[in-house]
Design an enzyme around this catalytic site. Sequence first.
Site, short mmCIF file in Angstrom:
data_model
loop_
_atom_site.label_atom_id
_atom_site.label_comp_id
_atom_site.label_asym_id
_atom_site.label_seq_id
_atom_site.Cartn_x
_atom_site.Cartn_y
_atom_site.Cartn_z
CB SER A 37 36.05 45.21 37.37
OG SER A 37 36.83 46.36 37.60
N GLY A 74 34.31 45.23 41.38
CA GLY A 74 34.03 46.12 42.49
C GLY A 74 34.68 45.73 43.80
CG ASN A 103 37.31 48.58 42.83
OD1 ASN A 103 36.97 49.42 42.00
ND2 ASN A 103 37.30 47.28 42.56
CG ASP A 187 34.12 52.15 32.29
OD1 ASP A 187 35.18 52.19 31.65
OD2 ASP A 187 33.74 51.15 32.92
CG HIS A 190 36.03 48.55 33.81
ND1 HIS A 190 35.06 49.44 34.21
CD2 HIS A 190 36.34 47.80 34.91
CE1 HIS A 190 34.77 49.24 35.48
NE2 HIS A 190 35.53 48.26 35.93
#
Length: 212
Positions: A37, A74, A103, A187, A190
């Site tokens: 991402s 992801g 991830n 979040d 990011h």
Amino acid sequence: MLDRWKRRDFIAAALAGSYQVAFAAGTPPVILVVGDSLSAEYGLKRGEGWVALLEKRLAGQKIAATVVNASISGDTTSGGRSRLAPLLAQHKPSIVIIELGGNDALRGLPVQMTEDNLTAMVVASQQARAKVLLVGMQMPPNYGADYTRRFAAMYAKVAGTHKTGLVPFLLKGVGDVADPLSMFQADRIHPKALAHPVMLDNVWPELKKLLK
């Protein structure tokens, strides 16, 4: 003797001309970005991510290269490893930028598994005659001192063993500033659009070496 030299000079000139034509007619090198991402413009408007900014920088500096962004939000190193072969076959890149691993850590996967996957991707890319730029990530201290140390060292180990380019930390100047939350989306994972030029500046010096 004179006739022989004339023939030799003629052949040499003809070959040189052939090489010049081939060079002029050659297609621009392809830069393949395989990431997650952080490279897939998650939560951003199209064109704001560092990969899109890379395309603009290449054009601005009149560097003929095609950028293929094969990043998926992801994605893990296992996912990147499984889809790399068809990407190499399809795009025939001159440079492969591998930006994966974050991830894996978020899912608590073993560092050795991540290292094995990155190694396999590097080897496959090099066997396809592509140069490789490995883009590293670092984990926050709450993951534990031992884990964060081994995770960060993993990228340098793979790059050193296989002689690839290395960006030690994609988020340098983003995740390690005095007020990092100002650089991240809600979040807290990011980066915002304002962080992506910094990310590109982290990648650019090492990528430019490979472009030469």
